[in-house]
Design an enzyme around this catalytic site. Structure first.
Site, short mmCIF file in Angstrom:
data_model
loop_
_atom_site.label_atom_id
_atom_site.label_comp_id
_atom_site.label_asym_id
_atom_site.label_seq_id
_atom_site.Cartn_x
_atom_site.Cartn_y
_atom_site.Cartn_z
N ARG A 103 0.85 -1.19 0.00
CA ARG A 103 0.00 0.00 0.00
C ARG A 103 0.89 1.25 0.00
O ARG A 103 1.74 1.41 0.88
CB ARG A 103 -0.89 -0.01 1.25
CG ARG A 103 -1.71 1.24 1.39
CD ARG A 103 -2.61 1.28 2.63
NE ARG A 103 -3.20 2.60 2.65
CZ ARG A 103 -3.28 3.40 3.71
NH1 ARG A 103 -2.85 2.99 4.89
NH2 ARG A 103 -3.78 4.60 3.60
N HIS A 148 -3.02 10.89 0.80
CA HIS A 148 -2.49 10.66 2.15
C HIS A 148 -1.86 11.98 2.63
O HIS A 148 -0.65 12.10 2.77
CB HIS A 148 -1.46 9.52 2.12
CG HIS A 148 -1.17 8.92 3.47
ND1 HIS A 148 -1.26 7.56 3.72
CD2 HIS A 148 -0.77 9.47 4.64
CE1 HIS A 148 -0.92 7.32 4.98
NE2 HIS A 148 -0.61 8.47 5.56
N GLU A 193 -7.40 8.36 6.50
CA GLU A 193 -7.71 8.93 7.81
C GLU A 193 -8.29 10.34 7.77
O GLU A 193 -7.66 11.31 8.21
CB GLU A 193 -6.44 8.93 8.68
CG GLU A 193 -5.84 7.57 8.85
CD GLU A 193 -4.78 7.51 9.94
OE1 GLU A 193 -4.28 8.57 10.35
OE2 GLU A 193 -4.45 6.41 10.38
N ASN A 336 -7.42 1.74 9.91
CA ASN A 336 -6.11 1.95 10.52
C ASN A 336 -6.32 1.98 12.02
O ASN A 336 -7.16 2.74 12.51
CB ASN A 336 -5.51 3.31 10.11
CG ASN A 336 -5.03 3.33 8.67
OD1 ASN A 336 -5.15 2.35 7.95
ND2 ASN A 336 -4.49 4.47 8.26
N TYR A 338 -4.20 1.77 15.92
CA TYR A 338 -2.95 1.69 16.68
C TYR A 338 -3.17 1.49 18.18
O TYR A 338 -2.46 0.74 18.81
CB TYR A 338 -2.10 2.96 16.47
CG TYR A 338 -1.51 3.07 15.09
CD1 TYR A 338 -2.24 3.60 14.03
CD2 TYR A 338 -0.23 2.61 14.83
CE1 TYR A 338 -1.70 3.69 12.75
CE2 TYR A 338 0.33 2.71 13.55
CZ TYR A 338 -0.41 3.24 12.52
OH TYR A 338 0.13 3.32 11.27
N GLU A 407 -3.52 -0.29 8.19
CA GLU A 407 -2.34 0.12 8.97
C GLU A 407 -2.48 -0.40 10.39
O GLU A 407 -3.56 -0.36 10.98
CB GLU A 407 -2.21 1.65 9.09
CG GLU A 407 -1.58 2.33 7.93
CD GLU A 407 -1.45 3.84 8.15
OE1 GLU A 407 -1.16 4.27 9.28
OE2 GLU A 407 -1.68 4.57 7.17
C1 BGC Z 1 -0.82 7.54 9.33
C2 BGC Z 1 0.63 7.40 8.95
C3 BGC Z 1 1.50 7.59 10.18
C4 BGC Z 1 1.13 6.52 11.18
C5 BGC Z 1 1.95 6.54 12.46
C6 BGC Z 1 -1.18 6.84 10.60
O1 BGC Z 1 -2.12 7.57 11.27
O2 BGC Z 1 -1.65 7.16 8.27
O3 BGC Z 1 0.94 8.32 7.95
O4 BGC Z 1 2.85 7.57 9.90
O5 BGC Z 1 -0.20 6.71 11.56
O6 BGC Z 1 1.76 7.70 13.15
#
Ligand code: BGC
Length: 513
Positions: A103, A148, A193, A336, A338, A407
């Protein structure tokens, strides 16, 4: 080894919500047949060549050049990973990892330096043709993000995402890109995002263009961005799908908000509202039955705007026609994810944030716990149970759409021995497998990132790469970290094995590539 996230989960939250914890058995676990693995990057974060061969400035070029030390290490993306010149090495790394797809995003101002379709830059087209063809030569499927975060500076000066004309400007860009590359690219992502684009860029100062026009601009941005996305989807659907046969989706950022106390109704509602504001804002218009912004947002922002003396809600409504135009405009759910936060609401939550603002509109307070941190970096906390919870909620709320994890990843401060990243990846993959076991239709997983890159306001201080990039060397050498070897084995065996210890002495090309 037990990982801290699960321990914290068990300690903090009612056990019922910690289903992911049962992954700590360590029997190797198979991924479903046909499951795909990839890695991701974005144009401004890796390409460099910021003004090469006719490219014009985007908002990140403009911002980093106007005020260099807004970025933590006073750096910029002028050279970054120099993928503009080193793209063959990028593809070689994909072959080493053995991934199914890659991607990456295209730079609007490299392809259309005037911002419009009156001039298509041949050098930009050649670069992306080379990148795509090099991947395809080795059986790696390209997955392209159209946008992006690197908006043409010229369009920003005309209001950027707050100007409704951007719906047409973006649609022209999308049509151009489909026509140029759609014979080979079958996976399109319109936007990366939206919430970060609109909240951080327009309602805050934490991303370009740092407008900080709180409580108003981020909502104008949100509506225009959703309309632009929908138009790009309809264009593909009507003009390209029958001949090119690809898919078009959107990728949403998502923090999972968990109630601080699950037995407290206010906290439960606070977490729900936070989820709706954070990612429901973009998921509801596209994936819900009724369309439009989430009812929680419409109600809260409408009431607050009236009380604050505004003549109309600061949240622009969709007409019924617009709701129908946006609803269903994604061929799968791009996610995405985290990390997570705890949310609560009590008397102190009212007036806690400055008003008007996005956060004041939520009437909630959220935070994360120090115990969730592993490693040196503050950036991403380890809360795999939140990944399981969000995947479960998506399944239940939106009628089990196909989900592509576009992501997921972990930052360190550098170094090849990245045990913390391995811990993170394994724990999140296990949580994802738990959701799959319970029926979530998850098709693909994308590690962010294949290599270190320009981490926005953090510059090069936070490292997300499976490969380390040496920025002190003009040749930008890329060296596999331990996590690259572990990910390679996961992809090769289609199995999550917590006990696997790689031999990190030699990296070879995967057999199938
Ligand atoms: C984004 C990336 C970023 C990653 C880590 C995501 O929110 O799409 O561009 O590098 O987080 O922060």
């Amino acid at each position: 080894m037990l990982w801290k996230g699960f321990l914290v989960c068990a300690a903090l939250l009612a056990l019922a919500e910690c289903k992911a914890a049962r992954s700590v058995g360590h029997e190797p676990r198979k991924f479903p047949d046909g499951f795909l693995f990839g890695t991701a990057t974005a144009s401004y974060q890796i390409e460099g060549a910021w003004d090469k061969d006719g490219k014009s400035p985007n908002i990140w070029d403009h911002m980093t050049h106007s005020d260099p030390c807004l970025i933590k290490d006073c750096s910029n993306g002028d050279v970054a990973d120099d993928s503009y010149h080193l793209y063959k090495r990028d593809v070689e790394m994909m072959r080493e990892l053995g991934i199914d797809y890659y991607r990456f995003s295209m730079s609007w101002t490299r392809l259309m330096p005037t911002s419009f379709s009156d001039y298509i830059n041949p050098a930009g087209v050649e670069f992306y043709n080379n990148y795509i063809n090099e991947m395809m030569k080795y059986n790696i499927t390209p997955m392209v993000t159209l946008y992006h975060w690197d908006l043409p500076q010229k369009l920003q000066e005309m209001g950027g995402w707050t100007n409704p004309n951007i719906v047409d400007w973006y649609a022209d860009y999308a049509r151009t890109v489909y026509s140029l590359f759609g014979d080979r690219v079958k996976f399109w992502i319109t936007m990366n995002e939206p919430n970060i684009v609109c909240y951080n860029g327009y309602g805050d100062t934490s991303m370009a263009p740092r407008l900080n026009l709180k409580g108003v601009a981020e909502y104008l941005c949100a509506k225009n961005l959703l309309m632009a996305h929908a138009k790009a989807w309809h264009i593909y659907d009507e003009e390209f799908r029958s001949t090119q046969g690809g898919t078009v989706s959107i990728t949403l950022s998502s923090t999972w908000f968990e109630p601080e106390d699950k037995n407290n109704e206010d906290h439960v509602q606070a977490a729900e509202d936070s989820n709706q504001f954070d990612w429901g804002q973009y998921a509801h218009p596209i994936f819900s039955e009724s369309g439009g912004f989430p009812p929680e947002m419409v109600k809260n922002i409408g009431a607050k705007s009236a009380a604050q003396g505004f003549a109309r809600s600061r949240l622009p409504e969709f007409t019924e026609e617009e709701k129908a135009y946006v609803r269903g405009t994604s061929d799968y759910f791009g996610l995405n994810h985290y990390s997570s936060k705890l949310a609560y609401r009590n008397e102190s939550a009212y007036g806690y944030h400055e008003a008007p603002s996005f956060f004041d509109d939520t009437d909630t307070v959220s935070y994360n716990l120090e115990e969730w941190k592993i490693g040196e970096s503050d950036f991403v906390k380890v809360t795999p149970w939140g990944f399981y919870n969000i995947l479960t909620k998506i399944r239940k709320d939106y009628n089990n759409p196909s989900v592509y994890i576009t992501e997921n990843g972990f930052a360190t401060l550098g170094g090849l021995e990245d045990e913390d990243r391995i811990t993170y990846y394994r724990s999140y993959l296990a949580a994802m497998l738990d959701a799959i076991d319970e029926g979530s239709d998850i098709k693909a997983y994308t590690a962010w990132s294949i290599m270190d890159n320009f981490e926005w306001m953090q510059g090069y201080t936070e490292r997300f790469g499976l490969y380390e990039v040496d920025y002190s060397d003009p040749a930008r050498p890329r060296t596999p970290r331990k996590s690259a070897f572990v990910y390679k084995e996961i992809v090769r065996t289609r199995t999550l094995d917590f006990d696997y210890e790689p031999d990190t002495t030699v990296m070879t090309i995967d057999e199938g590539h």
